[in-house]
Scaffold this active site. Structure first.
Site, PDB file in Angstrom:
ATOM      1  N   ASP A  24     -52.102 -13.253 -60.819  1.00 31.61           N
ATOM      2  CA  ASP A  24     -52.886 -12.530 -61.822  1.00 31.61           C
ATOM      3  C   ASP A  24     -54.364 -12.937 -61.755  1.00 31.61           C
ATOM      4  OD1 ASP A  24     -53.366 -10.823 -63.884  1.00 31.61           O
ATOM      5  OD2 ASP A  24     -52.480 -12.061 -65.452  1.00 31.61           O
ATOM      6  N   ASN A  72     -47.231  -1.513 -63.489  1.00 32.73           N
ATOM      7  CA  ASN A  72     -48.519  -1.278 -62.815  1.00 32.73           C
ATOM      8  C   ASN A  72     -48.723   0.197 -62.436  1.00 32.73           C
ATOM      9  OD1 ASN A  72     -48.588  -4.489 -61.057  1.00 32.73           O
ATOM     10  ND2 ASN A  72     -49.508  -3.906 -63.012  1.00 32.73           N
ATOM     11  N   ARG A  75     -51.496   2.087 -64.225  1.00 35.96           N
ATOM     12  CA  ARG A  75     -52.937   1.859 -63.978  1.00 35.96           C
ATOM     13  C   ARG A  75     -53.595   3.161 -63.500  1.00 35.96           C
ATOM     14  NH1 ARG A  75     -54.116  -4.253 -62.062  1.00 35.96           N
ATOM     15  NH2 ARG A  75     -52.838  -5.175 -63.686  1.00 35.96           N
TER      16      ARG A  75
END
Ligand code: FPP
Length: 248
Positions: A24, A72, A75
């Site tokens: 991260d 994700n 996104r």
């Protein structure tokens, strides 16, 4: 990735066999430098290369990297596209090097959401490297632990319905054997970089007894020294698996 020299046994306390990392901080790394988020992901890929080499040198035998979570996909499209490009590039450019170094690659996650091209690259890489036993690299792509466990529950229900499995025979092993990670030992240590302290739907079943270490380092800055520090911290932990010191 430079060719690795066969690693001699590492003296000292046993290193964690399997380390899993939530990589991260790519976005923040880029932001502090006034760069686009994709620049952080590219730097993050260099940290991936460094970490595979470091893990092997330190005597770790399996490394799982959280490359792209089920969440994700939410996104912005441009970021998803550039992450997929990077993963495609990685799968094309690094596999022969991984193979030369005796590394077996496994990719875990929901392949139905990945492009046909990426799935083909994954299948080729897994076939090429499947007999390598020096080190296992597991990349979690389009991976979510809740989705994985839900799929396992469905598969078990189907097996019971088809008369292939007795209701009374369902045990922990039944679940473990149906996970994406079947055959891979559970992680001993889970590391998350960038100061966030959560698991974000990563290996929830498999990490039941893992030690968790949260580092402030942003993923693109992660070095062998960070991995060594995490392993030293791991050695200071007392793993009791629910028992007491006396009863072990
Ligand atoms: C999290 O940082 C990182 C990701 C979602 C992607 C990780 C991908 C790589 C390191 C690229 C290469 C990967 C492989 C496996 C070859 P973030 O974007 O959430 O950072 P932020 O929290 O600072 O915004």
């Amino acid at each position: 990735m430079t060719a690795l020299i066969p690693c001699p046994p590492v003296p000292g306390p046993p290193v964690p066999r399997h380390i899993a990392i939530i990589m991260d901080g790519n976005g923040r790394w880029a932001k502090t430098r006034g760069l686009p988020r994709t620049a952080g992901h590219r730097k993050g890929m260099e940290a991936v290369r460094r970490t595979i080499i470091a893990a092997r040198e330190l005597g770790v035998t399996a490394l799982t990297l959280y490359g792209f979570s089920s969440e994700n996909w939410r996104r912005p499209e441009s970021e998803v596209t550039s992450l997929m490009q990077l993963l495609r590039f990685y799968l094309r450019s690094e596999i022969s090097e991984l193979h030369k170094n005796g590394i077996c690659l496994r990719v875990i996650g929901d392949r139905a959401r990945l492009s046909e091209e990426i799935v083909t690259l994954i299948e080729r890489a897994e076939t090429l490297t499947r007999d390598n036993d020096a080190f296992t690299l597991i990349i979690a792509l389009s991976y979510g632990s809740r989705q994985e466990l839900t799929a396992v529950a469905c598969r078990i229900a189907e097996a019971v319905k088809a008369g292939l499995l007795e209701l009374g025979a369902i045990d922990e092993q039944c679940v473990t054997d149906r996970l994406f990670t079947a055959g891979i030992p559970d992680p001993d240590l889970v590391i998350r970089t960038s100061g966030e302290m959560r698991l974000s739907n990563f290996l929830l079943w498999q990490s039941a007894y893992a030690e968790l270490i949260f580092l402030d380092t942003l993923w693109p800055d992660f070095t062998k020294r960070d991995l060594e520090n995490a392993i030293e911290e791991f050695h200071r932990r007392d793993r009791r698996y629910g028992a007491t010191v006396e009863s072990r």
